[in-house]
Design a protein around this motif. Structure first.
Motif, PDB file in Angstrom:
ATOM      1  N   LEU A  53      -0.189  -6.497   0.272  1.00  0.00           N
ATOM      2  CA  LEU A  53      -1.430  -7.044  -0.277  1.00  0.00           C
ATOM      3  C   LEU A  53      -1.087  -8.044  -1.373  1.00  0.00           C
ATOM      4  O   LEU A  53      -0.327  -7.725  -2.290  1.00  0.00           O
ATOM      5  N   GLU A  57     -11.603  -0.377   4.283  1.00  0.00           N
ATOM      6  CA  GLU A  57     -11.447  -0.616   5.717  1.00  0.00           C
ATOM      7  C   GLU A  57     -10.414   0.289   6.378  1.00  0.00           C
ATOM      8  O   GLU A  57     -10.602   0.739   7.499  1.00  0.00           O
ATOM      9  N   VAL A  58      -9.319   0.542   5.691  1.00  0.00           N
ATOM     10  CA  VAL A  58      -8.197   1.256   6.301  1.00  0.00           C
ATOM     11  C   VAL A  58      -8.124   2.721   5.877  1.00  0.00           C
ATOM     12  O   VAL A  58      -7.696   3.567   6.652  1.00  0.00           O
ATOM     13  N   LYS A  65     -11.024  -3.745  -0.770  1.00  0.00           N
ATOM     14  CA  LYS A  65     -11.415  -4.018   0.623  1.00  0.00           C
ATOM     15  C   LYS A  65     -10.487  -3.287   1.586  1.00  0.00           C
ATOM     16  O   LYS A  65     -10.937  -2.671   2.556  1.00  0.00           O
ATOM     17  N   HIS A  66      -9.187  -3.339   1.321  1.00  0.00           N
ATOM     18  CA  HIS A  66      -8.209  -2.645   2.158  1.00  0.00           C
ATOM     19  C   HIS A  66      -8.494  -1.139   2.177  1.00  0.00           C
ATOM     20  O   HIS A  66      -8.505  -0.517   3.237  1.00  0.00           O
ATOM     21  N   HIS A 106       1.079  -1.540   3.888  1.00  0.00           N
ATOM     22  CA  HIS A 106       0.507  -2.866   4.086  1.00  0.00           C
ATOM     23  C   HIS A 106       0.764  -3.726   2.857  1.00  0.00           C
ATOM     24  O   HIS A 106       0.633  -3.258   1.734  1.00  0.00           O
ATOM     25  N   THR A 162      -7.383  -5.052  -2.722  1.00  0.00           N
ATOM     26  CA  THR A 162      -7.020  -3.645  -2.584  1.00  0.00           C
ATOM     27  C   THR A 162      -8.233  -2.783  -2.280  1.00  0.00           C
ATOM     28  O   THR A 162      -8.177  -1.880  -1.436  1.00  0.00           O
ATOM     29  N   CYS A 211       0.849  -1.191   0.000  1.00  0.00           N
ATOM     30  CA  CYS A 211       0.000   0.000   0.000  1.00  0.00           C
ATOM     31  C   CYS A 211       0.888   1.246   0.000  1.00  0.00           C
ATOM     32  O   CYS A 211       1.788   1.364   0.823  1.00  0.00           O
TER      33      CYS A 211
END
Length: 81
Positions: free
Chosen positions: A13, A31-32, A27-28, A11, A25, A6
């Motif tokens: 992935l 969420e983040v 979803k990440h 992060h 990606t 990321c």
């Protein structure tokens, strides 16, 4: 295996293919990083720029885990605490 880090927080992935990488990606990002408001188009652009293929084969061979000589004092200091 497709992989990327990321660009915002580093992060790691991974996914089997580009479409799965998009799902991971996305979803990440939701969420983040929801404050970023990343569109599908922007995510696909980031994935295209940052994703690479990683071999499933283990990396091995002579010298692959050896650090260059100029790193040795650093490793010695860290280990020798």
């Amino acid at each position: 295996m497709r992989t990327m880090d990321c660009p915002l927080e580093g992060h790691h992935l991974e996914a089997e293919n580009d479409e799965e990488q998009f799902k991971v990606t996305s979803k990440h990002a939701e969420e983040v990083h929801p404050e970023q408001g990343l569109t599908d188009e922007r995510l696909r652009s980031i994935i295209e720029q940052r994703t690479f293929t990683r071999s499933r084969e283990p990396v091995s061979g002579p010298g692959l885990l050896r650090a260059p000589a100029y790193f040795m004092p650093l490793f010695t200091r860290v280990r020798g605490r």
